[in-house]
Design a protein around this motif. Structure first.
Motif, PDB file in Angstrom:
ATOM      1  N   GLN A  83       0.783  -1.074  -0.057  1.00  0.00           N
ATOM      2  CA  GLN A  83      -0.026   0.038   0.040  1.00  0.00           C
ATOM      3  C   GLN A  83       0.900   1.130   0.056  1.00  0.00           C
ATOM      4  OE1 GLN A  83      -2.633  -0.336   3.340  1.00  0.00           O
ATOM      5  NE2 GLN A  83      -3.543  -1.972   2.763  1.00  0.00           N
ATOM      6  N   LYS A  84       0.315   2.336  -0.390  1.00  0.00           N
ATOM      7  CA  LYS A  84       0.984   3.701  -0.846  1.00  0.00           C
ATOM      8  C   LYS A  84       1.877   3.992   0.729  1.00  0.00           C
ATOM      9  CE  LYS A  84       0.522   8.522  -1.714  1.00  0.00           C
ATOM     10  NZ  LYS A  84      -0.317   9.406  -2.244  1.00  0.00           N
ATOM     11  N   LEU A 124       5.822   4.770   1.761  1.00  0.00           N
ATOM     12  CA  LEU A 124       5.964   6.063   2.214  1.00  0.00           C
ATOM     13  C   LEU A 124       6.742   5.653   3.599  1.00  0.00           C
ATOM     14  CD1 LEU A 124       2.984   8.201   1.695  1.00  0.00           C
ATOM     15  CD2 LEU A 124       5.259   8.241   0.511  1.00  0.00           C
ATOM     16  N   PHE A 125       6.254   4.579   4.377  1.00  0.00           N
ATOM     17  CA  PHE A 125       6.994   4.496   5.823  1.00  0.00           C
ATOM     18  C   PHE A 125       8.318   3.674   5.507  1.00  0.00           C
ATOM     19  CE2 PHE A 125       7.915   1.695   9.474  1.00  0.00           C
ATOM     20  CZ  PHE A 125       7.484   2.608  10.438  1.00  0.00           C
ATOM     21  N   LEU A 150       2.351  -2.826  11.944  1.00  0.00           N
ATOM     22  CA  LEU A 150       2.956  -3.161  10.665  1.00  0.00           C
ATOM     23  C   LEU A 150       2.974  -4.213  10.111  1.00  0.00           C
ATOM     24  CD1 LEU A 150       6.416  -1.255  11.687  1.00  0.00           C
ATOM     25  CD2 LEU A 150       4.432  -0.116  10.412  1.00  0.00           C
ATOM     26  N   SER A 151       3.134  -4.408   8.972  1.00  0.00           N
ATOM     27  CA  SER A 151       3.259  -5.764   8.317  1.00  0.00           C
ATOM     28  C   SER A 151       4.500  -6.521   8.797  1.00  0.00           C
ATOM     29  CB  SER A 151       3.307  -5.590   6.626  1.00  0.00           C
ATOM     30  OG  SER A 151       4.498  -4.986   6.381  1.00  0.00           O
ATOM     31  N   GLU A 152       4.390  -7.648   8.722  1.00  0.00           N
ATOM     32  CA  GLU A 152       5.624  -8.520   8.743  1.00  0.00           C
ATOM     33  C   GLU A 152       6.968  -8.083   8.186  1.00  0.00           C
ATOM     34  OE1 GLU A 152       7.001 -13.139   8.999  1.00  0.00           O
ATOM     35  OE2 GLU A 152       4.955 -12.621   8.769  1.00  0.00           O
ATOM     36  N   GLU A 153       6.673  -7.697   6.907  1.00  0.00           N
ATOM     37  CA  GLU A 153       7.589  -7.388   6.112  1.00  0.00           C
ATOM     38  C   GLU A 153       8.453  -6.129   6.433  1.00  0.00           C
ATOM     39  OE1 GLU A 153       8.458  -5.726   1.476  1.00  0.00           O
ATOM     40  OE2 GLU A 153       6.588  -6.732   2.182  1.00  0.00           O
ATOM     41  N   LEU A 154       7.490  -5.071   6.836  1.00  0.00           N
ATOM     42  CA  LEU A 154       7.891  -3.850   7.487  1.00  0.00           C
ATOM     43  C   LEU A 154       8.496  -4.067   8.832  1.00  0.00           C
ATOM     44  CD1 LEU A 154       5.218  -1.414   6.334  1.00  0.00           C
ATOM     45  CD2 LEU A 154       7.548  -1.338   5.435  1.00  0.00           C
TER      46      LEU A 154
END
Length: 86
Positions: free
Chosen positions: A2-3, A7-8, A59-63
């Protein structure tokens, strides 16, 4: 992705790059010189740690993995630099 996630991620990379520059690991884009400013590096690391705390469980696991990896790398490099006698 997602956008806002993109950005994060860009914000994480920006803070990571800033900290690495202040640790003297990469050259300044302005001066082209490698310079160490450990107080500024610590500030960038502190900001990333604050972001980690403020985004906990959001946050997602990836982030989250990316964030953890960056903080771990910066902490190791900061420790290495503070142990050097300049």
């Amino acid at each position: 992705m997602q956008k806002h996630d993109q950005l994060f991620l860009q914000l994480l990379y920006l803070m990571h790059h800033t900290a690495m520059q202040e640790l003297g690991k990469i050259a300044s884009p302005v001066t082209g010189k490698v310079e160490r400013h450990l107080e500024k590096a610590q500030q960038a690391i502190d900001m990333l740690e604050m972001l980690k705390e403020k985004t906990k469980d959001n946050l997602s696991e990836e982030l989250e993995k990316t964030q953890d990896m960056m903080l771990s790398e910066l902490r190791r490099n900061f420790l290495d630099e503070t142990n050097k006698k300049v």
